[in-house]
Design a protein around this motif. Structure first.
Motif, short mmCIF file in Angstrom:
data_model
loop_
_atom_site.label_atom_id
_atom_site.label_comp_id
_atom_site.label_asym_id
_atom_site.label_seq_id
_atom_site.Cartn_x
_atom_site.Cartn_y
_atom_site.Cartn_z
N ARG A 1 23.00 -0.21 -28.72
CA ARG A 1 22.82 -1.08 -27.62
C ARG A 1 21.51 -1.32 -26.99
NH1 ARG A 1 27.37 1.59 -26.30
NH2 ARG A 1 26.58 2.56 -24.45
N THR A 2 20.74 -0.09 -26.72
CA THR A 2 19.44 -0.28 -26.44
C THR A 2 18.58 0.53 -27.42
OG1 THR A 2 20.60 0.31 -24.09
CG2 THR A 2 18.40 0.63 -24.23
N SER B 1 16.80 -6.26 -21.23
CA SER B 1 16.00 -5.34 -21.81
C SER B 1 16.35 -4.60 -22.92
CB SER B 1 15.51 -4.27 -20.58
OG SER B 1 14.53 -3.20 -21.18
N GLY B 2 15.37 -4.42 -23.81
CA GLY B 2 15.46 -3.75 -25.07
C GLY B 2 15.19 -2.13 -25.01
N SER B 3 15.26 -1.65 -23.58
CA SER B 3 14.78 -0.33 -23.46
C SER B 3 15.33 0.31 -22.33
CB SER B 3 13.24 -0.10 -23.47
OG SER B 3 12.70 -0.87 -22.24
N PHE C 1 9.33 11.65 -23.80
CA PHE C 1 9.99 11.51 -25.09
C PHE C 1 10.49 10.03 -25.14
CE2 PHE C 1 13.48 13.18 -22.28
CZ PHE C 1 14.31 12.37 -22.75
N VAL C 2 10.75 9.55 -26.53
CA VAL C 2 11.23 8.48 -26.82
C VAL C 2 12.20 8.66 -28.09
CG1 VAL C 2 10.72 6.03 -27.58
CG2 VAL C 2 9.20 7.24 -25.98
N VAL D 1 26.75 15.49 -17.60
CA VAL D 1 26.59 13.98 -16.97
C VAL D 1 25.29 13.31 -17.62
CG1 VAL D 1 26.66 12.71 -15.06
CG2 VAL D 1 27.76 14.82 -15.22
N TRP D 2 25.36 12.21 -18.06
CA TRP D 2 24.20 11.50 -18.56
C TRP D 2 24.36 10.16 -18.26
CZ3 TRP D 2 24.67 7.79 -22.33
CH2 TRP D 2 25.75 7.69 -22.89
N GLY D 3 23.43 9.47 -18.33
CA GLY D 3 23.36 8.01 -18.24
C GLY D 3 22.11 7.23 -18.52
N VAL D 4 22.10 5.90 -18.56
CA VAL D 4 20.88 5.25 -19.12
C VAL D 4 20.65 3.96 -17.95
CG1 VAL D 4 19.81 3.56 -20.73
CG2 VAL D 4 21.47 5.59 -21.53
#
Length: 91
Positions: free
Chosen positions: A46-47, A12-14, A86-87, A2-5
């Motif tokens: 998208r991000t 926002s661009g981040s 991390f990025v 399971v994941w998400g943002v």
């Protein structure tokens, strides 16, 4: 898995990415790796910038992040727990 943002605002661009996985990823590691790369590319469309923290004890996750070309920062403590920021950046 399971994941998400989470994004601070709609424009926002981040975003902050999070994920929880189980031993199911261990049963098919190559499929997991290929699909995670594809999904990351879709999200970065998208991000353009995604950030997160990986617990320092989770060595497998750190290897996976390096494989995905994450920029991994120096060891930091978040609320007393050691982790690596991390990025991911869209290329």
């Amino acid at each position: 898995m399971v994941w998400g943002v989470t994004c601070p605002t709609l424009l926002s661009g981040s975003g902050y990415v999070w994920m929880v996985t189980s031993t199911a990823a261990d049963k098919a590691p190559f499929i997991f790796a290929r699909r995670s790369r594809r999904e990351l590319d879709k999200v970065l469309e998208r991000t353009p910038t995604l950030a997160g923290v990986c617990f320092a004890y989770n060595k497998r996750s750190l290897r996976w992040l390096r494989w995905l070309n994450a920029e991994i920062g120096n060891l930091t403590y978040f609320k007393g727990v050691a982790g690596y920021p991390f990025v991911f950046r869209r290329s």
